[in-house]
Design a protein around this motif. Structure first.
Motif, mmCIF file in Angstrom:
data_model
loop_
_atom_site.group_PDB
_atom_site.id
_atom_site.type_symbol
_atom_site.label_atom_id
_atom_site.label_comp_id
_atom_site.label_asym_id
_atom_site.label_seq_id
_atom_site.Cartn_x
_atom_site.Cartn_y
_atom_site.Cartn_z
ATOM 1 N N LEU A 1 0.880 -1.169 0.000
ATOM 2 C CA LEU A 1 0.000 0.000 0.000
ATOM 3 C C LEU A 1 0.909 1.208 0.000
ATOM 4 C CD1 LEU A 1 -2.476 -1.080 2.830
ATOM 5 C CD2 LEU A 1 -2.845 -1.241 0.384
ATOM 6 N N LYS A 2 0.864 1.974 -1.088
ATOM 7 C CA LYS A 2 1.716 3.153 -1.165
ATOM 8 C C LYS A 2 1.057 4.215 -2.026
ATOM 9 C CE LYS A 2 4.538 0.565 -4.413
ATOM 10 N NZ LYS A 2 5.684 -0.266 -4.506
ATOM 11 N N PRO A 3 1.554 5.455 -1.924
ATOM 12 C CA PRO A 3 0.953 6.530 -2.725
ATOM 13 C C PRO A 3 1.020 6.213 -4.214
ATOM 14 C CG PRO A 3 2.393 7.443 -1.038
ATOM 15 C CD PRO A 3 2.612 5.959 -1.039
ATOM 16 N N TYR A 4 0.040 6.727 -4.927
ATOM 17 C CA TYR A 4 -0.011 6.553 -6.376
ATOM 18 C C TYR A 4 1.076 7.361 -7.065
ATOM 19 C CZ TYR A 4 -4.445 4.088 -6.800
ATOM 20 O OH TYR A 4 -5.431 3.135 -6.769
ATOM 21 N N SER A 5 1.442 6.914 -8.265
ATOM 22 C CA SER A 5 2.262 7.736 -9.151
ATOM 23 C C SER A 5 1.429 7.966 -10.402
ATOM 24 C CB SER A 5 3.568 7.031 -9.495
ATOM 25 O OG SER A 5 3.327 5.933 -10.348
ATOM 26 N N VAL A 6 1.695 9.078 -11.106
ATOM 27 C CA VAL A 6 0.892 9.392 -12.292
ATOM 28 C C VAL A 6 1.017 8.307 -13.357
ATOM 29 C CG1 VAL A 6 0.652 11.884 -12.056
ATOM 30 C CG2 VAL A 6 2.702 10.946 -13.104
ATOM 31 N N SER A 7 2.078 7.526 -13.299
ATOM 32 C CA SER A 7 2.234 6.436 -14.271
ATOM 33 C C SER A 7 1.130 5.384 -14.128
ATOM 34 C CB SER A 7 3.605 5.768 -14.115
ATOM 35 O OG SER A 7 3.702 5.140 -12.852
ATOM 36 N N GLN A 8 0.401 5.408 -13.015
ATOM 37 C CA GLN A 8 -0.679 4.439 -12.793
ATOM 38 C C GLN A 8 -2.041 4.946 -13.266
ATOM 39 O OE1 GLN A 8 0.561 4.200 -8.603
ATOM 40 N NE2 GLN A 8 0.475 1.969 -8.808
ATOM 41 N N ALA A 9 -2.095 6.160 -13.806
ATOM 42 C CA ALA A 9 -3.379 6.778 -14.169
ATOM 43 C C ALA A 9 -4.175 5.944 -15.163
ATOM 44 C CB ALA A 9 -3.154 8.191 -14.709
ATOM 45 N N GLU A 10 -3.499 5.399 -16.166
ATOM 46 C CA GLU A 10 -4.204 4.627 -17.181
ATOM 47 C C GLU A 10 -4.863 3.384 -16.571
ATOM 48 O OE1 GLU A 10 -3.056 2.940 -21.518
ATOM 49 O OE2 GLU A 10 -2.138 4.847 -20.929
ATOM 50 N N LYS A 11 -4.121 2.709 -15.696
ATOM 51 C CA LYS A 11 -4.641 1.504 -15.040
ATOM 52 C C LYS A 11 -5.796 1.874 -14.094
ATOM 53 C CE LYS A 11 -4.340 -2.934 -14.802
ATOM 54 N NZ LYS A 11 -4.718 -3.733 -15.956
ATOM 55 N N VAL A 12 -5.661 3.013 -13.397
ATOM 56 C CA VAL A 12 -6.742 3.478 -12.514
ATOM 57 C C VAL A 12 -8.004 3.705 -13.342
ATOM 58 C CG1 VAL A 12 -7.565 5.418 -11.100
ATOM 59 C CG2 VAL A 12 -5.265 4.518 -10.751
ATOM 60 N N SER A 13 -7.852 4.377 -14.470
ATOM 61 C CA SER A 13 -8.990 4.656 -15.348
ATOM 62 C C SER A 13 -9.641 3.360 -15.819
ATOM 63 C CB SER A 13 -8.515 5.488 -16.543
ATOM 64 O OG SER A 13 -9.489 5.508 -17.545
ATOM 65 N N GLU A 14 -8.813 2.397 -16.181
ATOM 66 C CA GLU A 14 -9.320 1.105 -16.662
ATOM 67 C C GLU A 14 -10.089 0.356 -15.573
ATOM 68 O OE1 GLU A 14 -7.246 -3.140 -17.531
ATOM 69 O OE2 GLU A 14 -6.209 -1.404 -18.383
ATOM 70 N N LEU A 15 -9.506 0.256 -14.370
ATOM 71 C CA LEU A 15 -10.142 -0.500 -13.280
ATOM 72 C C LEU A 15 -11.324 0.244 -12.668
ATOM 73 C CD1 LEU A 15 -6.983 -1.888 -11.403
ATOM 74 C CD2 LEU A 15 -8.550 -3.185 -12.861
ATOM 75 N N ALA A 16 -11.112 1.520 -12.335
ATOM 76 C CA ALA A 16 -12.169 2.296 -11.681
ATOM 77 C C ALA A 16 -13.270 2.668 -12.667
ATOM 78 C CB ALA A 16 -11.587 3.554 -11.048
ATOM 79 N N GLY A 17 -12.952 2.684 -13.945
ATOM 80 C CA GLY A 17 -13.923 3.055 -14.957
ATOM 81 C C GLY A 17 -14.865 1.936 -15.361
ATOM 82 N N ASP A 18 -14.641 0.752 -14.825
ATOM 83 C CA ASP A 18 -15.491 -0.399 -15.096
ATOM 84 C C ASP A 18 -16.910 -0.118 -14.586
ATOM 85 O OD1 ASP A 18 -16.866 -2.949 -14.512
ATOM 86 O OD2 ASP A 18 -14.958 -3.895 -14.991
ATOM 87 N N LYS A 19 -17.892 -0.374 -15.423
ATOM 88 C CA LYS A 19 -19.302 -0.126 -15.042
ATOM 89 C C LYS A 19 -19.692 -0.830 -13.749
ATOM 90 C CE LYS A 19 -22.602 1.039 -18.664
ATOM 91 N NZ LYS A 19 -22.000 1.156 -19.993
ATOM 92 N N GLU A 20 -19.197 -2.054 -13.575
ATOM 93 C CA GLU A 20 -19.534 -2.831 -12.370
ATOM 94 C C GLU A 20 -18.948 -2.192 -11.115
ATOM 95 O OE1 GLU A 20 -21.392 -5.862 -12.266
ATOM 96 O OE2 GLU A 20 -21.876 -5.223 -14.296
ATOM 97 N N VAL A 21 -17.757 -1.599 -11.226
ATOM 98 C CA VAL A 21 -17.140 -0.906 -10.088
ATOM 99 C C VAL A 21 -17.949 0.356 -9.801
ATOM 100 C CG1 VAL A 21 -15.070 0.313 -9.271
ATOM 101 C CG2 VAL A 21 -14.833 -1.866 -10.470
#
Length: 181
Positions: free
Chosen positions: A14-34
């Motif tokens: 568990l650690k702070p985010y880096s901007v390099s993770q933005a695409e993955k965040v968008s993909e996972l958090a952007g899921d309709k089911e989430v």
């Protein structure tokens, strides 16, 4: 980011985010089911994720919130987010989290929640930690129960979620509970 907080569990970092993770965040958090069971906006673009991640350093610096990227130790894959939002006036924290659909039902959110609760009480010296979930979200409710929070009540039609007023279930844990269990 100038934040050095890093926590771990058996399976997670568990650690702070880096901007390099933005695409993955968008993909996972952007899921309709989430989106259906959380308060993450939908659609959730890479720009949304970038803006969100860029605001974290200020939150950490001000002690307002600790949004942590949950990543698998073994692969480094992003699983989701475990956040502790702090109310300094009342010395309490709110757990808020989401997990990407490929990682559902593996106990990862519970593992991360337990670690954040420990951090909140031991390091931040909080008096109370609480969390809320949409009443129709048994997965989130299970996480809160397994992490040691107790059901405190349902707030009826408390939130406007996807153009509909929804009930939320509130769970909590106070410092005194730790010594009685």
């Amino acid at each position: 980011m100038g934040v050095s907080i890093q926590l771990e569990t058996d399976r997670l970092h568990l650690k702070p985010y880096s901007v390099s993770q933005a695409e993955k965040v968008s993909e996972l958090a952007g899921d309709k089911e989430v989106a259906a069971t959380t308060f993450v906006p939908h659609p959730y673009t890479v720009d949304h994720a970038m803006d969100w991640i860029r605001s974290h350093e200020k939150w950490f610096d001000e002690g307002k919130a600790y949004p942590m990227a949950m990543t698998l130790k073994e692969s480094g894959d992003l699983v989701g987010t475990m956040t502790l939002r702090i109310d300094t006036r009342h010395n309490k924290g709110e757990l808020a989290y989401w997990v990407g659909r490929p990682f559902w039902n593996q106990g990862l959110a519970t593992e991360a929640a337990e670690r954040m609760i420990e951090y909140g009480f031991e390091v931040l010296n909080l008096q109370r930690i609480w969390a809320a979930a949409l009443s129709g979200n048994p997965g989130s409710t299970k996480v809160m129960q397994k992490a040691g929070l107790s059901y405190e009540g349902t707030l009826r039609k408390d939130l406007l979620h996807r153009d509909e007023y929804k009930d939320i279930d509130v769970y909590g844990l106070i410092r005194d509970d730790l010594h009685h269990s």
